[in-house]
Design an enzyme around this catalytic site. Structure first.
Site, PDB file in Angstrom:
ATOM      1  N   LYS A  21       0.831  -1.204   0.000  1.00  0.00           N
ATOM      2  CA  LYS A  21       0.000   0.000   0.000  1.00  0.00           C
ATOM      3  C   LYS A  21       0.863   1.250   0.000  1.00  0.00           C
ATOM      4  CE  LYS A  21      -3.779  -0.169   2.357  1.00  0.00           C
ATOM      5  NZ  LYS A  21      -4.286  -0.602   3.662  1.00  0.00           N
ATOM      6  N   ARG A  93      -3.032   3.286   8.422  1.00  0.00           N
ATOM      7  CA  ARG A  93      -3.418   2.082   7.683  1.00  0.00           C
ATOM      8  C   ARG A  93      -2.287   1.073   7.602  1.00  0.00           C
ATOM      9  NH1 ARG A  93      -5.171   4.001   2.198  1.00  0.00           N
ATOM     10  NH2 ARG A  93      -6.791   2.418   2.212  1.00  0.00           N
ATOM     11  N   GLY A 102      -7.522  -7.294   4.133  1.00  0.00           N
ATOM     12  CA  GLY A 102      -8.440  -7.301   5.275  1.00  0.00           C
ATOM     13  C   GLY A 102      -7.923  -8.025   6.511  1.00  0.00           C
ATOM     14  N   MET A 104      -5.218  -7.279   8.446  1.00  0.00           N
ATOM     15  CA  MET A 104      -4.670  -6.430   9.510  1.00  0.00           C
ATOM     16  C   MET A 104      -5.523  -5.183   9.667  1.00  0.00           C
ATOM     17  SD  MET A 104      -0.703  -7.067   8.723  1.00  0.00           S
ATOM     18  CE  MET A 104      -0.976  -6.546   7.072  1.00  0.00           C
ATOM     19  N   ARG A 337      -3.290  -2.095  -6.103  1.00  0.00           N
ATOM     20  CA  ARG A 337      -2.518  -3.339  -5.986  1.00  0.00           C
ATOM     21  C   ARG A 337      -2.891  -4.254  -7.138  1.00  0.00           C
ATOM     22  NH1 ARG A 337      -5.787  -5.119  -0.636  1.00  0.00           N
ATOM     23  NH2 ARG A 337      -7.761  -5.444  -1.667  1.00  0.00           N
ATOM     24  N   HIS A 452      -1.593 -46.479  -7.985  1.00  0.00           N
ATOM     25  CA  HIS A 452      -2.220 -46.865  -9.236  1.00  0.00           C
ATOM     26  C   HIS A 452      -3.381 -45.942  -9.609  1.00  0.00           C
ATOM     27  CE1 HIS A 452      -5.133 -49.188 -11.647  1.00  0.00           C
ATOM     28  NE2 HIS A 452      -4.039 -49.516 -12.303  1.00  0.00           N
ATOM     29  N   ARG A 558       3.267 -47.293 -20.829  1.00  0.00           N
ATOM     30  CA  ARG A 558       3.393 -48.364 -19.824  1.00  0.00           C
ATOM     31  C   ARG A 558       2.714 -49.599 -20.399  1.00  0.00           C
ATOM     32  NH1 ARG A 558       2.456 -43.868 -15.956  1.00  0.00           N
ATOM     33  NH2 ARG A 558       3.977 -43.990 -14.271  1.00  0.00           N
ATOM     34  N   GLU A 744      15.753 -45.436 -12.464  1.00  0.00           N
ATOM     35  CA  GLU A 744      14.831 -45.280 -11.328  1.00  0.00           C
ATOM     36  C   GLU A 744      15.293 -45.993 -10.075  1.00  0.00           C
ATOM     37  OE1 GLU A 744      10.980 -46.696 -12.708  1.00  0.00           O
ATOM     38  OE2 GLU A 744      11.916 -48.197 -13.972  1.00  0.00           O
ATOM     39  N   SER A 763      15.516 -42.062 -19.312  1.00  0.00           N
ATOM     40  CA  SER A 763      14.328 -41.375 -18.824  1.00  0.00           C
ATOM     41  C   SER A 763      14.257 -41.654 -17.337  1.00  0.00           C
ATOM     42  CB  SER A 763      13.080 -41.874 -19.544  1.00  0.00           C
ATOM     43  OG  SER A 763      11.944 -41.240 -19.000  1.00  0.00           O
ATOM     44  N   GLY A 765      12.691 -42.337 -14.026  1.00  0.00           N
ATOM     45  CA  GLY A 765      11.410 -42.746 -13.445  1.00  0.00           C
ATOM     46  C   GLY A 765      11.405 -42.245 -12.014  1.00  0.00           C
ATOM     47  N   THR A 766      10.993 -40.994 -11.855  1.00  0.00           N
ATOM     48  CA  THR A 766      11.165 -40.360 -10.541  1.00  0.00           C
ATOM     49  C   THR A 766      10.181 -40.864  -9.483  1.00  0.00           C
ATOM     50  OG1 THR A 766       9.960 -38.534 -11.543  1.00  0.00           O
ATOM     51  CG2 THR A 766      12.328 -38.228 -11.230  1.00  0.00           C
ATOM     52  N   ASN A 767       9.167 -41.633  -9.922  1.00  0.00           N
ATOM     53  CA  ASN A 767       8.306 -42.251  -8.903  1.00  0.00           C
ATOM     54  C   ASN A 767       9.118 -43.302  -8.144  1.00  0.00           C
ATOM     55  OD1 ASN A 767       6.216 -40.777 -10.046  1.00  0.00           O
ATOM     56  ND2 ASN A 767       5.624 -42.457 -11.399  1.00  0.00           N
ATOM     57  N   ASP A 768       9.705 -44.215  -8.912  1.00  0.00           N
ATOM     58  CA  ASP A 768      10.513 -45.239  -8.267  1.00  0.00           C
ATOM     59  C   ASP A 768      11.802 -44.664  -7.697  1.00  0.00           C
ATOM     60  OD1 ASP A 768       9.267 -47.848  -8.258  1.00  0.00           O
ATOM     61  OD2 ASP A 768       9.204 -47.642 -10.442  1.00  0.00           O
ATOM     62  N   CYS A 831       9.920 -39.265 -16.775  1.00  0.00           N
ATOM     63  CA  CYS A 831       8.561 -39.767 -17.013  1.00  0.00           C
ATOM     64  C   CYS A 831       7.796 -40.027 -15.723  1.00  0.00           C
ATOM     65  CB  CYS A 831       8.595 -41.009 -17.889  1.00  0.00           C
ATOM     66  SG  CYS A 831       9.546 -42.353 -17.175  1.00  0.00           S
ATOM     67  N   TYR A 851      13.670 -33.127 -22.036  1.00  0.00           N
ATOM     68  CA  TYR A 851      12.201 -33.054 -22.090  1.00  0.00           C
ATOM     69  C   TYR A 851      11.584 -33.586 -20.809  1.00  0.00           C
ATOM     70  CZ  TYR A 851      12.161 -38.095 -23.066  1.00  0.00           C
ATOM     71  OH  TYR A 851      12.326 -39.447 -22.975  1.00  0.00           O
TER      72      TYR A 851
HETATM   73  C1  PEP Z   1       8.487 -44.079 -12.383  1.00  0.00           C
HETATM   74  O1  PEP Z   1       8.874 -44.946 -11.607  1.00  0.00           O
HETATM   75  O2  PEP Z   1       8.688 -42.875 -12.211  1.00  0.00           O
HETATM   76  C2  PEP Z   1       7.755 -44.468 -13.598  1.00  0.00           C
HETATM   77  C3  PEP Z   1       7.478 -43.570 -14.519  1.00  0.00           C
HETATM   78  O3  PEP Z   1       7.295 -45.735 -13.676  1.00  0.00           O
HETATM   79  P1  PEP Z   1       6.087 -46.364 -12.854  1.00  0.00           P
HETATM   80  O4  PEP Z   1       5.378 -45.250 -12.169  1.00  0.00           O
HETATM   81  O5  PEP Z   1       5.255 -47.061 -13.848  1.00  0.00           O
HETATM   82  O6  PEP Z   1       6.799 -47.293 -11.932  1.00  0.00           O
HETATM   83 MG    MG Z   2       8.932 -46.985 -12.297  1.00  0.00          MG
END
Ligand code: PEP
Ligand code: MG
Length: 874
Positions: A21, A93, A102, A104, A337, A452, A558, A744, A763, A765-768, A831, A851
């Site tokens: 302000k 103010r 709003g 304070m 603002r 899943h 997959r 992964e 690639s 596999g950042t989940n695993d 992925c 990517y």
């Molecule tokens: C992962 O592990 O990141 C992956 C893409 O494979 P999934 O989830 O099928 O294990």
């Molecule tokens: Mg995996």
């Protein structure tokens, strides 16, 4: 006119120090816009107060400086604060660096006391106005500074209005107001045992302290927590000459947006309340009029406002939300603002401001929050929401309304007969896929962001809530308990996949509307971003959807999802349970043409674009018959069926693993049973050959999952080459196909140099990789303990949602470095689910990935986030 277009240069005041302000007012006054004169006490002073005694005393040096500024203001105005003859009045103010609307406190009309109120009446010749201002000041000061409930004063005011037979407070005459004032003062004395402070300097000091302290009130603390605003910023305090919207019929107060914050349409949108001060609009005692009414009532003021809007937008390059007061036909600006807006408006505004030449394309792309954009792509609940009966993890956005159903088969049947259902499961498994496909949305009691149900629904763009701990399903009884509510099959439930909220009954749903501006803006983003955006898609339908949303290929097919169609399951069971090579070969021979067909369809949908196919990666238990089902069958079976069930039970038990996620899955499967991957490679080559014969352009890339060792990768590559040579000999078709690794497990990152000798791409596999780096089970962590880590601040965010830069990200950095040192042309993508998360996308850019790949509905979000990441990287 009050506004002169050619007025002075804009400032760019320090927001951190002056608050939003204070900085906005400083900017506007430098530009020559009509701002009441005043000064701002910095956030630094507030921080010093809050770190000190907090005993209501101001630092003497700060107080002295404040008084000096007050004297300068008095000299400029030719009037003294609270002077009984013709008092200067001020507003005090609050205003933090980050807008906290709003939250304070603020005090208006400060400087009034008994004698000054009469003096003001005389000086203005308007007793009603002077007494109304005093009445307002008493009430506000008592509430904000003295801590007395607002409602007490409202009641006194209402009683007096009723006694006088008046409709609202704007209508009270001087005598009535005097009675209200006396009653207010008596109330203060009765409650606090002392008189209302009559000394203007005492009032000012107390008000400054109260505004400092309002940084620590409960609602401000909660607001900061919700909006992740740091607790140690403090608020600035602006002291400004009062301008009076309650001065008479040609005065008033208003708020407006320079464009419509709901739709983004150009033109002012706002409200105006004649003969009133700012708090009247908020209090809702009187109904304001649309801003357009000013056009007739006060055409000059309206024209001034339009000019102000244009200048503010041109300077800030963004839509502003302003507060203003009209004092006897003169316009004053009290605040500007950046306006909050819906996702839809954000897109339109960014586009239009660029089209109008107020900002460039990069700025326009930077204006839309990718997280907010995600809301725009999915249906949302509209209107008033009932209270939620439970919340779970918001796994896949969108709004779902349907009849409760607990069984996937039944869900499919119900939908076929015209019902809409929501599927409630304790957790989902791959063979629930048909029920998920049929349902409007899915709610599970267990699971986290990479379970899943989360992955499958995200791929389909279907709302999903997982890990809803309050949900208990009794399928046999056909009912579920959600907290203290009982819900039966067939009753209607509404699920908000964007917030994780569960509602009883049916809530109204609004469909997403994507305008032409959306496409244009994403086109600008594409020209800016450096990372590619691909999609995770397992079917031709998903592939087409992804392509329509701008995917530049598929980063992950997959293949295990293809094995789950009901007609294939018996063949898959035969393949998995086979005890001899001949048995397995027979099952695979049946599967080969089906797989060829699958790949052919996907290649067709993605013609000319890369399609990364990951060979089978089942935690094997997902492909085995269920032990409970077999046991139930055994209980009633006789004769040859009994023998068959016994045999199935024996084989299933033999394959059952204690820890399937770390078990016989990924490329390990092909080390023991190469025939499965051989069949898949063959199917890929044949499908590509068919596309070539049709004049198409299939671009498969084959990816081997869970690679941790160079030797595994070498073995997989040899497997592929063997099949490719056989196929070439058989048909003469030679496929040019990059071979790569899903990285992964941590060892894959550490051994990336050696792995890259045999792999043309990685690639992540950042989940695993998150599961294996933390040692957190991706199926259990979120429901069992991760929430406690988040709540206690041990983790800043869920690593299954947003990449853990420190651990998992560091492994990726190592993998990239070692991989590219061994093979400079190595192509690297991601992925895992983090590939569609804007915060993670920024990290992937920084880590140098080529990517990202994400579920189709998140492709537009990723395109925008990747462009913003590129802009930030410079
Ligand atoms: C992962 O592990 O990141 C992956 C893409 O494979 P999934 O989830 O099928 O294990
Ligand atoms: Mg995996």
């Amino acid at each position: 006119a009050a506004v002169e277009a050619a007025a002075g240069a804009w400032g760019d005041a320090d927001r951190a120090l002056l608050g939003g302000k204070g900085a906005g007012l400083a900017d506007m006054s430098r530009a020559g816009l009509p701002v009441p004169p005043g000064f701002t006490i910095s956030t630094e002073a507030c921080r010093a107060y809050l770190h000190g005694q907090r005993d209501g005393r101001l630092d003497p040096a700060l107080w002295q400086e404040t008084v000096e500024h007050l004297h300068a203001l008095e000299a400029r105005e030719g009037r003294r604060l609270g002077d009984p003859r013709d008092p200067l009045l001020v507003s005090v103010r609050s205003g933090a660096a980050i807008s906290m609307p709003g939250m304070m406190d603020t005090v208006l009309n400060l400087g009034l006391h008994d004698a000054a109120a009469e003096g003001l009446a005389e000086a203005t010749g308007d007793a009603r106005f002077a007494l109304d201002s005093y009445r307002r000041f008493l009430q506000m000061f008592a509430n904000v500074v003295l801590g007395m409930p607002h409602g007490d004063f409202e009641r006194i005011l209402e009683d007096e209005a009723r006694r006088a037979g008046r409709a609202g407070d704007g209508e009270l005459g001087p005598d009535e107001l005097r009675r209200v004032i006396a009653a207010y003062k008596a109330h203060v004395r009765a409650r606090l045992g002392r008189d209302f402070p009559q000394n203007p300097l005492d009032q000012l000091r107390m008000a400054v302290v109260a505004v400092f302290q309002s940084w620590q009130n409960d609602r401000a603390i909660v607001y900061r927590r919700l909006n992740r605003i740091p607790d140690d910023l403090g608020t600035a305090v602006t002291v400004q000459r009062m301008v009076f919207g309650n001065r008479g019929p040609a005065s008033g107060t208003g708020v407006l947006f320079t464009r419509d914050p709901a739709t983004g349409a150009p033109g002012m949108v706002g409200e105006y309340l004649p003969r009133a001060q700012g708090e009247d609009v908020v209090a809702g005692l009187r109904t304001p009029q649309p801003i357009a009414t000013l056009r007739q009532a006060q055409p000059t003021v309206y024209a001034d406002l339009e000019q102000v809007c244009a200048r503010l937008e041109a300077h800030y390059g963004d839509v502003q939300d302003i507060e203003f007061t009209v004092e006897e036909r003169r316009l004053f600006l009290l605040q500007t603002r950046t306006a909050k807006r819906t996702a839809r408006a954000a897109v339109r505004i960014a586009h239009d401001l660029c089209a109008e030449g107020k900002i460039d394309r990069a700025a326009a792309v930077g204006r839309v929050d990718p997280v907010q954009l995600a809301q725009l792509l999915h249906p949302t609940f509209t209107g008033d929401l009932p209270p939620a009966v439970a919340t779970g993890l918001a796994a896949s956005p969108g709004a779902a309304v349907g009849e409760v159903c607990f069984d996937p088969d039944q869900a499919e049947a119900l939908v076929r007969s015209g019902h809409r259902v929501v599927l409630l499961r304790t957790e989902t498994a791959p063979d629930d896929i048909h029920g998920i496909a049929a349902a409007q949305g899915v709610l599970t009691a267990r699971g986290g962001m990479t379970c899943h149900a989360a992955i499958v629904t995200r791929g389909m763009g279907k709302p999903c809530i997982v890990g809803c701990e309050a949900l208990r399903i009794d399928e046999a009884a056909g009912l579920a308990r959600i907290g203290e509510h009982e819900v039966r099959a067939g009753e209607v439930l509404s699920l908000d996949g964007a917030t994780g909220a569960v509602y009883l009954g049916s809530v109204a749903v609004g469909e997403p509307e994507l305008g032409a501006e959306f496409e244009t803006l994403l086109g600008w983003a594409d020209a800016i971003r450096r990372m590619g955006v691909r999609a995770n898609a397992d079917t031709p339908q998903d592939a087409r959807h992804a392509r329509a949303l701008g995917a530049e290929g598929i980063g992950l097919v997959r293949t295990e999802h293809m094995f789950m169609a009901p007609e294939r399951l018996p063949v898959v069971h035969r393949m998995v349970l086979a005890e001899t090579d001949a048995e397995r070969a027979a099952a695979l021979a049946d599967l080969l043409p089906m797989q060829e067909e699958d790949f052919h369809g996907i290649f067709q949908a993605m013609d000319g674009l890369p399609v990364t196919i990951r060979l089978l990666d089942p935690p094997l238990h997902e492909f085995l018959p269920k032990i409970e089902v077999l046991l139930a069958r055994r209980a009633t079976a006789t004769g040859p069926e009994l023998a068959e069930v016994e045999e199935l039970l024996r084989k299933t038990r033999a394959l059952t693993e204690v820890n399937p996620m770390l078990g016989h899955r990924g490329s390990r499967l092909a080390v023991t049973w190469p025939a499965i991957y051989e069949m898949q490679c063959r199917a890929i080559i044949r499908a590509a050959a068919r596309r070539a014969a049709e004049g198409g352009d299939a671009r498969p890339e084959i990816m081997f999952p869970l690679i941790g060792m160079a030797s595994e990768m070498a073995a997989m590559k040899a497997l592929y080459q063997r099949v490719a040579a056989e196929e070439a000999a058989r048909s003469g078709f030679v496929l040019q196909c990059p071979i790569g690794a899903t990285i992964e497990v941590p060892r894959g990152c550490l051994a990336a140099g050696a792995v890259a000798e045999h792999a043309e791409f990685f690639s992540y596999g950042t989940n695993d990789l998150t599961q294996t780096t933390f040692g957190f089970s991706r199926d259990d962590a979120e429901a069992k303990f991760l929430h406690a880590y988040l709540q206690q601040g041990l983790l800043g965010s869920n690593p299954f949602e947003t990449l853990d830069r420190e651990g998992v990200g560091e492994l990726i950095a190592i993998g990239n470095r070692r991989g590219r040192a061994a093979r400079p042309t190595l192509k690297i993508g991601v992925c895992g689910e983090q590939g569609g998360d804007p915060a993670s996308i920024a990290m992937f850019q920084e880590l140098g990935l080529d990517y990202v790949s994400c579920s189709p509905p998140r492709v537009p979000v990723a395109r925008l986030a990747a462009a913003q990441a590129a802009l930030r990287a410079g």
